[in-house]
Design an enzyme around this catalytic site. Sequence first.
Site, short mmCIF file in Angstrom:
data_model
loop_
_atom_site.label_atom_id
_atom_site.label_comp_id
_atom_site.label_asym_id
_atom_site.label_seq_id
_atom_site.Cartn_x
_atom_site.Cartn_y
_atom_site.Cartn_z
N TYR A 104 -22.05 18.71 5.37
CA TYR A 104 -21.08 18.00 4.52
C TYR A 104 -20.53 16.74 4.67
CZ TYR A 104 -17.67 20.82 6.81
OH TYR A 104 -17.02 21.36 7.86
N ASP A 123 -15.68 29.00 4.36
CA ASP A 123 -14.75 29.51 5.34
C ASP A 123 -15.57 29.91 6.63
OD1 ASP A 123 -12.56 30.20 6.36
OD2 ASP A 123 -12.32 31.96 5.24
N GLU A 177 -17.28 20.20 -3.83
CA GLU A 177 -18.14 21.10 -3.24
C GLU A 177 -17.34 22.37 -2.76
OE1 GLU A 177 -18.82 18.02 0.33
OE2 GLU A 177 -20.12 20.18 0.66
N CYS A 188 8.00 52.41 25.56
CA CYS A 188 8.72 52.98 27.12
C CYS A 188 10.06 53.76 26.87
CB CYS A 188 8.98 51.49 27.88
SG CYS A 188 10.18 50.50 27.03
N CYS A 215 11.90 51.99 21.89
CA CYS A 215 10.42 51.55 21.96
C CYS A 215 9.38 52.66 21.97
CB CYS A 215 10.49 50.72 23.22
SG CYS A 215 8.57 50.30 23.58
N LYS A 233 -7.16 24.53 -2.89
CA LYS A 233 -7.19 25.97 -2.61
C LYS A 233 -7.45 26.75 -3.84
CE LYS A 233 -7.20 25.36 1.82
NZ LYS A 233 -6.13 26.21 2.77
N LYS A 241 -15.66 24.83 -0.45
CA LYS A 241 -14.84 24.82 0.98
C LYS A 241 -15.35 25.99 1.71
CE LYS A 241 -10.93 23.76 3.61
NZ LYS A 241 -10.61 24.97 4.47
N CYS A 285 12.10 45.48 21.87
CA CYS A 285 12.35 46.48 22.94
C CYS A 285 13.05 45.71 24.08
CB CYS A 285 10.97 46.85 23.44
SG CYS A 285 10.95 47.72 24.98
N CYS A 295 8.86 47.64 30.33
CA CYS A 295 8.02 48.29 29.33
C CYS A 295 6.62 48.00 29.43
CB CYS A 295 8.34 47.67 28.02
SG CYS A 295 7.25 48.12 26.42
S1 IVH Z 1 -15.32 17.76 4.59
C1 IVH Z 1 -13.18 14.34 7.19
N1 IVH Z 1 -16.33 19.74 3.13
O1 IVH Z 1 -12.48 22.76 6.08
C2 IVH Z 1 -13.08 15.69 6.54
N2 IVH Z 1 -14.89 20.33 5.08
O2 IVH Z 1 -9.73 22.12 6.50
C3 IVH Z 1 -14.37 16.51 6.62
N3 IVH Z 1 -14.87 22.95 5.53
O3 IVH Z 1 -12.60 21.12 9.36
C4 IVH Z 1 -14.36 17.93 6.24
N4 IVH Z 1 -16.41 23.36 3.86
O4 IVH Z 1 -14.12 22.78 8.90
C5 IVH Z 1 -15.57 19.29 4.37
N5 IVH Z 1 -17.54 21.28 2.01
C6 IVH Z 1 -16.55 20.98 2.89
C7 IVH Z 1 -16.17 22.10 3.82
C8 IVH Z 1 -15.14 21.79 4.87
C9 IVH Z 1 -15.49 23.88 4.80
C10 IVH Z 1 -13.98 22.93 6.52
C11 IVH Z 1 -14.17 21.96 7.79
C12 IVH Z 1 -12.83 21.14 7.90
C13 IVH Z 1 -11.81 22.13 7.28
C14 IVH Z 1 -10.71 21.25 6.68
#
Ligand code: IVH
Length: 691
Positions: free
Chosen positions: A237, A129, A125, A422, A419, A325, A127, A437, A443
């Site tokens: 999630y 942000d 799924e 200052c 600087c 990632k 991730k 500086c 400063c």
């Molecule tokens: S699972 C025990 N699923 O990513 C692990 N995390 O880098 C539970 N996040 O702290 C996390 N989307 O804030 C999970 N689909 C997703 C997510 C997700 C974003 C974030 C979450 C976590 C961080 C970890």
Amino acid sequence: MSEVAVDQLTELDALVELKRLAREIASHDIAYHQKDAPRISDAEYDALRRRNEALEARFPKLVRPDSPSKRVGAPVAGGFGKVRHARPMLSLGNAFSDDDVIEFFARVRRFLNLESDAAVEVIAEPKIDGLSVSLRYENGAFTLAATRGDGMTGENITANIRTLPDLPQQLTASNVPDVLEVRGEVYMAKADFLALNERQTAAGAKVFANPRNAAAGSLRQLDTAITASRPLSLFVYAMGEVSGPVGDSQWAFFENLRAWGFQVNPQTRLCRSAEEALAHYRHIGALRSGLDYDIDGMVYKVNRFDWQQRLGFVSRAPRWATAHKYPAEKAETVLNAIDIQVGRTGVLTPVARLEPITVGGVVVSNATLHNEDEIRRLDARVGDHVIIQRAGDVIPQVVEVLIEKRPPHAVAFEFPTQCPVCSSAVVREEGEVARRCSGGLICPAQAVERLKHFVSRNAFDIEGLGGKHIESFWQDGLIRTPADIFRLPDKIKQIEGREGWGEKSIENLFDALQARHNIELPRFIFALGIPQIGQATGRLLARHYGSLANWYAAMDKAQDPDSESYQDLINIDGIGVSMAADILAFFAEEQNRAILDDLDRLLTVQEFVAPDVNASPVAGKTVVFTGTLETLGRSEAKAKAESLGAKVAGTVSKKTDIVIAGPGAGSKLKKAEDLGVRVMTEQEWIELIQD
Ligand code: IVH
């Protein structure tokens, strides 16, 4: 970062490098979480953390008490009540390549003792942000929401979360357990973010750098009405504490969550192999810039809950999940100017002012250039076309200069030798990349930044006194030193009638100051803003010296490098020669001593009391496993024991407390019997460690 492969390092090399990494990562954590001014990209930061992890995996003995692997996320802020999570909110390990993903599957199989070709189903799924939250329901009713905080304790944001349209307030289905904690991500959709920034601009209010900051700023409002007016969304999630079954797999759990009224990301797929997971990763990657929310990767979670249970956690992340990632998003624009900012410790940071450009749905007009060497490496010149990169929540960076598009008269950038604030000389110490500086507290930029740091969240945490107030009080001469902040009540006449200061806000400020007359030693030390001395080191010093008076006296003596006090200081685990030099330089300076004396007269700095240690029956015990373990795999047994605070050894000696012997145990069992060490079966051990 060292280039030497981890398996080539000696124990001594590793020791030195781990120490350096702990310090470096901690300083980036502070830059990111407390100053909102990251100095490196997410990718570089991840690389440091991975190096640290790799070193720790090879030399488990050398794991430091202040290791970055033991810390998660940002410390709790003031203003909201605190909530201790029923189950910790952890973070995720990372995968950066297909090989990393394949290795994740292999690791899962090894840990579970499965055949190397056994099928392992995962959920894949996006991730998101955003900001993670924990939502608690009791008997179907929504009762509590908390931020992640430091993973153990978060902030109570119940009232704010109630305003989210995606949140079911009441769960009516018959299969909802009495206690249900659901975890998810609060985020702002890109379109909502752009519209919000337009409204903010029109109203002359703060505009946000990216959707994540906007979501964070909207959620952290003490005034719930403001949160309610902001377009926040929620995907769920994961689970926290639950009193009954929620499904026997991640997939079944998601189906329940959907049926109960939650939003589960529609791009979630059940994948039967690493290949299927990777195919979904690529599919979503192609859709990424068109999605209405920022994502920075895909998360893979082992589907079967019984397997998740067995896989468990290692330090800050589950073994049953990983985050794969995506590379950062990039765009081309023009560098209009290079400005220099002066920070708390005098470091001069060049900032690129850019022709505004949209990167991954977000408008960017500034980027960091880090330092002098970086400008030289890039050969960045005003007028150049540059490639910038926005790596999720990090400030964008200039990653490349398009030399072929350079205008004919562009001149190389000259880093200032004075600087800009200052005019003191700018110095660059040997072995340092930063130019500083040399003005110290004369400063204004440094003095003001130090005051801002002093009142910041993890330092004195004085609510109602923000960076802008500090600047304006400084401008008008109301405050010059930290102690002046506590003398503000004497200047009430000069505060009354200033813009933004009504009777109520003045009263609140004075109350907040009053409450902070009594302060914990670690906070106090951190607040001083000594270079390199972050929260973790502040705590180390507090623990070691116990009181301000002790520390002060010891630092006086330690000015002599031949003294015992000096040896004592550099022998503190986590503090090296370089940190010691910064601490001693701080104490050697007359102005700083005057500040300390002044604060010491005005405030009560509490003595340090060490917190309770682990209450598990096996905490601190040395155990040895021998023979075949029938229920637990070897690595699972070891991990479990360590997570309870036990030390797992390979050989039996007088120091061994318990030997767990399975069928086929030989010489180790005999030795234990000879030495009179307690021996138990695997079953007895499991009973001992059960809750
Ligand atoms: S699972 C025990 N699923 O990513 C692990 N995390 O880098 C539970 N996040 O702290 C996390 N989307 O804030 C999970 N689909 C997703 C997510 C997700 C974003 C974030 C979450 C976590 C961080 C970890």
